[in-house]
Design a protein around this motif. Structure first.
Motif, PDB file in Angstrom:
ATOM      1  N   THR A 286       0.832  -1.211   0.000  1.00 43.68           N
ATOM      2  CA  THR A 286       0.000   0.000   0.000  1.00 43.68           C
ATOM      3  C   THR A 286       0.860   1.252   0.000  1.00 43.68           C
ATOM      4  N   ALA A 287       1.922   1.247   0.816  1.00 39.73           N
ATOM      5  CA  ALA A 287       2.807   2.411   0.884  1.00 39.73           C
ATOM      6  C   ALA A 287       3.514   2.650  -0.443  1.00 39.73           C
ATOM      7  N   LEU A 288       3.849   1.574  -1.159  1.00 41.84           N
ATOM      8  CA  LEU A 288       4.509   1.717  -2.458  1.00 41.84           C
ATOM      9  C   LEU A 288       3.571   2.283  -3.521  1.00 41.84           C
ATOM     10  N   LEU A 289       2.286   2.004  -3.381  1.00 40.24           N
ATOM     11  CA  LEU A 289       1.331   2.379  -4.430  1.00 40.24           C
ATOM     12  C   LEU A 289       0.663   3.725  -4.186  1.00 40.24           C
ATOM     13  N   ALA A 290       0.571   4.142  -2.921  1.00 40.82           N
ATOM     14  CA  ALA A 290      -0.231   5.326  -2.583  1.00 40.82           C
ATOM     15  C   ALA A 290       0.234   6.569  -3.324  1.00 40.82           C
ATOM     16  N   GLY A 291       1.539   6.842  -3.306  1.00 39.82           N
ATOM     17  CA  GLY A 291       2.050   8.058  -3.937  1.00 39.82           C
ATOM     18  C   GLY A 291       1.830   8.097  -5.437  1.00 39.82           C
ATOM     19  N   PRO A 292       2.310   7.076  -6.189  1.00 45.49           N
ATOM     20  CA  PRO A 292       2.112   7.100  -7.646  1.00 45.49           C
ATOM     21  C   PRO A 292       0.647   7.175  -8.055  1.00 45.49           C
ATOM     22  N   LEU A 293      -0.229   6.435  -7.370  1.00 47.96           N
ATOM     23  CA  LEU A 293      -1.651   6.463  -7.732  1.00 47.96           C
ATOM     24  C   LEU A 293      -2.257   7.832  -7.439  1.00 47.96           C
ATOM     25  N   ALA A 294      -1.881   8.452  -6.324  1.00 43.41           N
ATOM     26  CA  ALA A 294      -2.414   9.778  -5.996  1.00 43.41           C
ATOM     27  C   ALA A 294      -1.980  10.806  -7.026  1.00 43.41           C
ATOM     28  N   VAL A 295      -0.721  10.732  -7.456  1.00 41.68           N
ATOM     29  CA  VAL A 295      -0.200  11.689  -8.435  1.00 41.68           C
ATOM     30  C   VAL A 295      -0.881  11.510  -9.785  1.00 41.68           C
ATOM     31  N   ILE A 296      -0.976  10.258 -10.256  1.00 35.41           N
ATOM     32  CA  ILE A 296      -1.479  10.008 -11.609  1.00 35.41           C
ATOM     33  C   ILE A 296      -3.002  10.108 -11.669  1.00 35.41           C
ATOM     34  N   LEU A 297      -3.692   9.429 -10.751  1.00 34.59           N
ATOM     35  CA  LEU A 297      -5.153   9.488 -10.771  1.00 34.59           C
ATOM     36  C   LEU A 297      -5.660  10.891 -10.457  1.00 34.59           C
ATOM     37  N   GLY A 298      -4.915  11.637  -9.649  1.00 31.95           N
ATOM     38  CA  GLY A 298      -5.330  13.003  -9.319  1.00 31.95           C
ATOM     39  C   GLY A 298      -5.013  14.016 -10.402  1.00 31.95           C
ATOM     40  N   GLY A 299      -4.350  13.588 -11.485  1.00 41.47           N
ATOM     41  CA  GLY A 299      -4.041  14.499 -12.582  1.00 41.47           C
ATOM     42  C   GLY A 299      -2.956  15.502 -12.258  1.00 41.47           C
ATOM     43  N   HIS A 300      -1.994  15.108 -11.397  1.00 44.43           N
ATOM     44  CA  HIS A 300      -0.964  16.046 -10.968  1.00 44.43           C
ATOM     45  C   HIS A 300       0.340  15.900 -11.748  1.00 44.43           C
ATOM     46  N   LEU A 301       0.395  14.976 -12.694  1.00 42.97           N
ATOM     47  CA  LEU A 301       1.622  14.776 -13.456  1.00 42.97           C
ATOM     48  C   LEU A 301       1.518  15.585 -14.748  1.00 42.97           C
ATOM     49  N   GLY A 302       1.986  16.826 -14.699  1.00 44.46           N
ATOM     50  CA  GLY A 302       1.899  17.715 -15.851  1.00 44.46           C
ATOM     51  C   GLY A 302       3.261  17.997 -16.458  1.00 44.46           C
ATOM     52  N   ASP A 303       3.373  19.132 -17.155  1.00 49.19           N
ATOM     53  CA  ASP A 303       4.635  19.496 -17.794  1.00 49.19           C
ATOM     54  C   ASP A 303       5.747  19.707 -16.777  1.00 49.19           C
ATOM     55  N   ASN A 304       5.401  20.356 -15.668  1.00 48.98           N
ATOM     56  CA  ASN A 304       6.379  20.595 -14.606  1.00 48.98           C
ATOM     57  C   ASN A 304       5.990  19.789 -13.374  1.00 48.98           C
ATOM     58  N   LEU A 305       6.984  19.231 -12.705  1.00 48.84           N
ATOM     59  CA  LEU A 305       6.721  18.534 -11.451  1.00 48.84           C
ATOM     60  C   LEU A 305       6.642  19.567 -10.335  1.00 48.84           C
ATOM     61  N   GLY A 306       5.444  19.756  -9.784  1.00 41.31           N
ATOM     62  CA  GLY A 306       5.291  20.687  -8.682  1.00 41.31           C
ATOM     63  C   GLY A 306       5.932  20.152  -7.413  1.00 41.31           C
ATOM     64  N   ALA A 307       5.947  20.978  -6.382  1.00 39.62           N
ATOM     65  CA  ALA A 307       6.591  20.597  -5.124  1.00 39.62           C
ATOM     66  C   ALA A 307       5.929  19.366  -4.522  1.00 39.62           C
ATOM     67  N   TRP A 308       4.582  19.356  -4.486  1.00 36.38           N
ATOM     68  CA  TRP A 308       3.895  18.211  -3.877  1.00 36.38           C
ATOM     69  C   TRP A 308       4.139  16.940  -4.674  1.00 36.38           C
TER      70      TRP A 308
END
Length: 476
Positions: A286-308
């Motif tokens: 769960t710990a391995l998956l939480a971050g990548p899924l939150a970033v990708i499913l939340g639509g946070h992976l854009g042109d620039n990597l923000g701080a979060w």
């Protein structure tokens, strides 16, 4: 006596086939839901801004994400805070690239306001109507912005050779060049493209049926925007109305709070793990998956990597580095049987690729360097999903079939909302995770992943596979 076990096995396989189909359909539904939500929110925001006489093309520069590559080109030192960009160091000119979430219609948003300190710094605007078009530029040697905005249609535009050029109708790329010859200090507070007074018009909206694929909907939007930069596409029933309000952006505070809780949980999991091996394995997965899924499913992976986004990814990498990795014997297997699964995935890709080429023989193969880079990335993905996650899901008590299905589903979700790529990664993930659980051969599945993906990326038509991007990058 032997017929009952046969029926039991047949029923078990039939149930598993239904589970695979349900998981596959669920991933496609997620992709459709995300694209529909994105198009609906995009249309609502554009409609609201147009009705209120405002503009979507304004930058306050309170974060680096407003800038292309997150930087000020030509500046040796700069920083960003709530009042804008602050550049210091020397007297050389600097350039900033403005991030555009959609094409800029310069026929409508033709009034440019730039707030800088000092406000009399020489300025130049550089534009490309499309990303592959030649650039045109104009000097902005006008009175300070307190007098009023700059009328872009009244400027003397020049091409790359310095010859007079037509006023650009649209922009897919905008750069601003500012001269610091008078002072080494330069503060850039805001940039805004707005319509002339009384010139606001509502954007054209096109509806598509709900059965339209996400690739087709986005391709239609792109085609319409080549003629009408402000054009919008929505699914049937989502067309904005007079009562439409701008969608509320999700607050970053909750993301940081949850990230802090996740980091605390990771530390506790390493320092004080549960006594139960199955619980420990499940929590580690769960710990391995939480971050990548939150970033990708939340639509946070854009042109620039923000701080979060950067912190969320870094936490996952750091946690993975603290775990027990696969034994060296599991990295490569000398047994030919261990290569059957990886070979199957490559064979499927070859058959599909050959069919694509038969329809339209127009492949775009990568260079050896590009293939080498992607192969390294494929190994990283398989190491995380199979070597770490699948192993722990199995240790948590899932059967081999359930583990393979879970890994395939997770692998597909990490490519959302790219529906075609999600389909390919689901099938590939099912084959690779099954092969890993049976044969423990990371080299085989990593190489198979690289070869199969390269074939599909090179041969698949754009109408089917729009791009290899995921998350917000896929929607741009």
């Amino acid at each position: 006596m032997s017929r009952l076990p046969l029926r039991t096995r047949f029923g078990s396989w039939l149930l598993y086939a239904f589970a695979v189909l349900a998981a596959l359909l669920a991933t496609q539904w997620v992709a459709h839901l995300q694209v529909r939500s994105y198009l609906r929110d995009e249309a609502a925001r554009a409609w609201f801004l147009a009705r209120s006489g405002s503009t979507p093309f304004q930058w306050q520069f309170r974060q680096r994400d407003d800038l292309i590559a997150g930087t000020v080109f030509g500046a040796s030192r700069f920083h960003v805070d709530d009042s804008g960009i602050h550049v210091d160091g020397d007297h050389t000119p600097v350039e900033i690239g403005l991030r555009l979430s959609q094409p800029l219609d310069l026929r409508q948003f033709d009034q440019l306001t730039i707030r800088t300190t000092p406000d009399k710094a020489a300025r130049q605007i550089i534009i490309r109507e499309t990303l592959d078009a030649p650039q045109v530029s104009a000097m902005l040697d006008v009175p300070p912005t307190a007098v009023g905005p700059i009328d872009l249609s009244a400027l003397a535009w020049r091409d790359e050779d310095g010859r007079p050029a037509s006023v650009p109708r649209r922009a897919d790329m905008v750069r601003l060049r500012l001269d610091r010859s008078a002072t080494a200090m330069l503060d850039i507070h805001s940039v805004r493209f707005a319509p002339s007074a009384g010139a606001t018009r509502l954007p054209a909206v096109t509806e598509v049926p709900h059965v339209t694929s996400v690739e087709s909907a986005l391709l239609l939007r792109d085609a319409l925007r080549r003629r009408e930069p402000s054009a919008l596409v929505v699914y049937a029933g989502d067309i904005p109305t007079e009562s439409t309000h701008a969608p509320s952006p999700a607050g970053a505070g909750w993301r940081w709070l949850l990230t802090g809780l996740a980091a605390t949980g990771m530390v506790l999991l390493r320092l004080r793990p549960p006594h139960s091996p199955s619980w420990r394995a499940g929590l580690e997965a769960t710990a391995l998956l939480a971050g990548p899924l939150a970033v990708i499913l939340g639509g946070h992976l854009g042109d620039n990597l923000g701080a979060w986004t950067t912190v969320a990814i870094a936490l996952t990498v750091a946690f993975a580095l603290t775990l027990r990795w696969p034994a060296w014997r599991e990295w490569i297997s000398p047994s030919m049987a261990a290569w059957r699964g990886p070979a199957l995935a490559m064979l499927v890709a070859l058959v599909v690729g050959a069919w694509f080429l038969a329809q339209a023989p127009d492949a775009h193969w990568p260079t050896p360097t590009q293939f080498a880079r992607y192969t390294a990335w494929a190994f990283v993905q398989q190491f995380l999903l199979c070597g770490l996650v699948a192993t722990r899901l199995e240790q948590a008590g899932l059967s081999s079939r359930a583990t393979a299905l879970a890994v395939a589903t997770l692998f597909a979700l990490m490519h959302t909302p790219n529906a075609a790529l999600m389909l390919a990664t689901f099938v590939g993930g099912l084959i690779w995770s099954t092969a890993w659980l049976r044969d423990r051969n990371l080299a085989g599945i990593g190489l198979s992943h690289a070869v199969a993906a390269t074939i599909l990326f090179a041969t698949a038509p754009t109408a089917l596979l729009r791009s290899a991007e995921v998350s917000a990058r896929f929607l741009l």
